[in-house]
Design a protein around this motif. Structure first.
Motif, PDB file in Angstrom:
ATOM      1  N   ASP A  81     -30.942 -51.588  21.312  1.00 31.73           N
ATOM      2  CA  ASP A  81     -31.823 -52.244  20.367  1.00 31.73           C
ATOM      3  C   ASP A  81     -31.371 -51.683  19.075  1.00 31.73           C
ATOM      4  OD1 ASP A  81     -33.719 -53.853  19.088  1.00 31.73           O
ATOM      5  OD2 ASP A  81     -35.502 -53.142  19.913  1.00 31.73           O
ATOM      6  N   HIS A  82     -30.994 -52.587  18.120  1.00 33.81           N
ATOM      7  CA  HIS A  82     -30.383 -52.460  16.844  1.00 33.81           C
ATOM      8  C   HIS A  82     -29.119 -51.829  17.007  1.00 33.81           C
ATOM      9  CE1 HIS A  82     -34.107 -54.046  14.977  1.00 33.81           C
ATOM     10  NE2 HIS A  82     -35.161 -53.027  15.713  1.00 33.81           N
ATOM     11  N   GLY A  83     -28.974 -50.373  17.265  1.00 32.63           N
ATOM     12  CA  GLY A  83     -27.869 -50.106  17.627  1.00 32.63           C
ATOM     13  C   GLY A  83     -26.918 -49.404  16.855  1.00 32.63           C
ATOM     14  N   MET A  84     -27.217 -49.398  15.376  1.00 33.50           N
ATOM     15  CA  MET A  84     -26.403 -48.781  14.463  1.00 33.50           C
ATOM     16  C   MET A  84     -26.057 -47.346  14.759  1.00 33.50           C
ATOM     17  SD  MET A  84     -24.191 -49.265  11.989  1.00 33.50           S
ATOM     18  CE  MET A  84     -24.489 -50.812  11.412  1.00 33.50           C
ATOM     19  N   GLY A  85     -25.374 -46.819  14.940  1.00 27.36           N
ATOM     20  CA  GLY A  85     -24.857 -45.139  14.867  1.00 27.36           C
ATOM     21  C   GLY A  85     -24.951 -44.765  16.421  1.00 27.36           C
ATOM     22  N   VAL A  86     -24.977 -45.762  17.233  1.00 32.19           N
ATOM     23  CA  VAL A  86     -25.252 -45.080  18.796  1.00 32.19           C
ATOM     24  C   VAL A  86     -23.771 -44.699  19.336  1.00 32.19           C
ATOM     25  CG1 VAL A  86     -25.237 -45.813  21.392  1.00 32.19           C
ATOM     26  CG2 VAL A  86     -27.076 -46.421  19.534  1.00 32.19           C
ATOM     27  N   VAL A  87     -23.693 -43.596  19.801  1.00 29.15           N
ATOM     28  CA  VAL A  87     -22.573 -42.830  20.374  1.00 29.15           C
ATOM     29  C   VAL A  87     -22.741 -42.568  21.774  1.00 29.15           C
ATOM     30  CG1 VAL A  87     -20.672 -41.198  19.914  1.00 29.15           C
ATOM     31  CG2 VAL A  87     -21.868 -41.979  18.017  1.00 29.15           C
ATOM     32  N   ILE A  88     -21.738 -43.034  22.467  1.00 24.89           N
ATOM     33  CA  ILE A  88     -21.913 -42.863  23.972  1.00 24.89           C
ATOM     34  C   ILE A  88     -20.413 -42.223  24.316  1.00 24.89           C
ATOM     35  CG2 ILE A  88     -21.852 -43.728  26.303  1.00 24.89           C
ATOM     36  CD1 ILE A  88     -23.865 -45.824  25.095  1.00 24.89           C
ATOM     37  N   GLY A  89     -20.420 -40.990  25.112  1.00 20.58           N
ATOM     38  CA  GLY A  89     -18.992 -40.296  25.245  1.00 20.58           C
ATOM     39  C   GLY A  89     -18.293 -40.798  26.492  1.00 20.58           C
ATOM     40  N   GLU A  90     -17.072 -40.284  26.672  1.00 21.81           N
ATOM     41  CA  GLU A  90     -16.284 -40.728  27.834  1.00 21.81           C
ATOM     42  C   GLU A  90     -16.743 -40.501  29.024  1.00 21.81           C
ATOM     43  OE1 GLU A  90     -11.824 -39.799  29.727  1.00 21.81           O
ATOM     44  OE2 GLU A  90     -12.713 -38.536  28.056  1.00 21.81           O
ATOM     45  N   THR A  91     -17.422 -39.493  29.431  1.00 18.74           N
ATOM     46  CA  THR A  91     -17.880 -39.264  30.870  1.00 18.74           C
ATOM     47  C   THR A  91     -19.515 -39.499  31.017  1.00 18.74           C
ATOM     48  OG1 THR A  91     -18.215 -36.707  30.332  1.00 18.74           O
ATOM     49  CG2 THR A  91     -16.225 -37.391  31.183  1.00 18.74           C
ATOM     50  N   ALA A  92     -19.937 -40.329  30.103  1.00 19.63           N
ATOM     51  CA  ALA A  92     -21.158 -40.524  30.121  1.00 19.63           C
ATOM     52  C   ALA A  92     -21.615 -41.500  31.379  1.00 19.63           C
ATOM     53  CB  ALA A  92     -21.963 -41.094  28.906  1.00 19.63           C
ATOM     54  N   GLU A  93     -22.643 -41.535  31.814  1.00 21.78           N
ATOM     55  CA  GLU A  93     -22.993 -42.408  33.267  1.00 21.78           C
ATOM     56  C   GLU A  93     -24.529 -42.935  33.069  1.00 21.78           C
ATOM     57  OE1 GLU A  93     -21.728 -41.262  37.070  1.00 21.78           O
ATOM     58  OE2 GLU A  93     -20.942 -39.375  36.043  1.00 21.78           O
TER      59      GLU A  93
END
Length: 216
Positions: A81-93
């Motif tokens: 929701d909205h989303g600006m600035g969200v960071v999700i790393g390589e090995t995230a599940e």
């Protein structure tokens, strides 16, 4: 494909009362755009086309303000929701039916080439600005309060808040769980500790005053 898109649109309707039409959702929701870009990038990543995958991911970041590494694994009906600035790393599940808000970081705490990002269970809600760091797990049906910093595994059906995040309890009862994360009703562990210290200071002041009275 069309079934998946229909599910995505339905999930937005269920979690955002501002959504008015399917066309609006498809055209005006960057969180949804980021998920679609990620699906393409992840497909390339799984087929060892790493550079093209990173290019798609980088383009998505430029367009949406949301950074999802193409190696991350994301389940069904994921809603940002909205989303600006969200960071999700390589090995995230990330499991199914997960909702996260702007400023959330699913980050790592290691430079080693290993599992270093969080695993998020099904139906988890993560509030604005929350940071979940390291290869820990957030259990199914859990909620993370806004601006919390999570550095340890969270059991299923939990609500955690604070820095570092702790289980949110009021009168020894877990905060009510429903579809919403009611930030105004969350227990504040820092405020609770300060209140406890104030009460102890009052008790000590009373004892000192009683002792002085007896001496007189």
């Amino acid at each position: 494909m069309f079934r998946t898109i229909k599910e995505d649109i339905k999930s937005v309707y269920e979690r955002d009362p501002a959504a008015r039409s399917a066309l609006e959702v498809l055209l005006c929701y960057p969180g949804l755009h980021a998920v679609y870009f990620h699906r393409a990038a992840h497909f390339l990543w799984r087929h060892k086309l790493r550079l093209p995958a990173r290019i798609v991911s980088q383009f998505s970041r430029f367009i949406t303000g949301i950074e999802i590494h193409p190696g991350a694994k994301i389940g069904k009906r994921f809603f940002i929701d909205h989303g600006m600035g969200v960071v999700i790393g390589e090995t995230a599940e990330i499991g199914d039916d997960v909702t996260i808000y702007n400023g959330v970081n699913l980050g790592g705490t290691s430079w080693k080439k290993e599992k270093r990002h969080p695993t998020i269970g099904d139906r988890v809600m993560i509030g604005t600005g929350a940071k979940i760091l390291g290869p820990l797990e957030i259990g199914h049906d859990s909620k993370v309060g806004a601006n919390s910093v999570v550095v340890a595994t969270v059991p299923p059906h939990s609500t955690v808040v604070g820095i570092p995040a702790k289980s949110a309890k009021r009168d020894e009862t877990e905060v009510r769980h429903n579809i919403d994360l009611e930030h105004n009703r969350l227990f504040d562990p820092v405020f609770s500790e300060i209140s406890s210290l104030r009460e102890k200071i009052k008790e000590l002041e009373k004892k000192i005053k009683d002792m002085e009275t007896k001496k007189q």
